[in-house]
Design an enzyme around this catalytic site. Structure first.
Site, short mmCIF file in Angstrom:
data_model
loop_
_atom_site.label_atom_id
_atom_site.label_comp_id
_atom_site.label_asym_id
_atom_site.label_seq_id
_atom_site.Cartn_x
_atom_site.Cartn_y
_atom_site.Cartn_z
N ASN A 70 -13.23 39.41 -25.74
CA ASN A 70 -13.30 39.19 -24.30
C ASN A 70 -13.71 37.75 -24.01
OD1 ASN A 70 -14.02 39.09 -21.57
ND2 ASN A 70 -14.64 41.23 -21.54
N CYS A 83 -24.93 31.42 -36.94
CA CYS A 83 -24.87 31.09 -35.51
C CYS A 83 -24.92 29.58 -35.27
CB CYS A 83 -25.96 31.81 -34.74
SG CYS A 83 -27.63 31.42 -35.25
#
Length: 102
Positions: free
Chosen positions: A31, A53
């Protein structure tokens, strides 16, 4: 699979020596509107060793000013260890190191 789990799986796919933007990770997770959720998920990363990350930067190639896992400057150090280079303004050279770059 939860939104965060999808995000973490997407981040795991960013290869060493490359970076992705929050929006790119959101799209990889399913998304493109989840860019803010990507930031929240990375801040809560349960496995910094397994979920890199630090390979996620903003659209300009800037690292997070207060990287959640070590403070300011640590994200850049980790990226440099991966072989990622920065320009004179402290931004990742996105034309070379972005996952979409050739």
């Amino acid at each position: 699979m939860s939104t965060y789990e999808k995000i973490y799986e997407a981040v795991k796919k960013i290869p060493k020596g490359r970076v992705a933007t929050y929006k790119q990770v959101a799209a990889m997770a399913g998304n493109p509107g989840w860019a803010r959720a990507v930031g929240n998920a990375l801040h809560k990363n349960p496995d910094p060793e397994g979920i890199p990350c630090y390979r996620v930067v903003n659209r300009e190639g800037r690292p997070a000013p207060g990287f959640a896992f070590g403070g300011e400057g640590v994200q850049r150090e980790l990226l440099e260890r991966d072989g990622v280079e920065f320009d004179e303004k402290g931004r990742v050279i996105m034309e070379r190191y972005n996952i979409a770059a050739r």
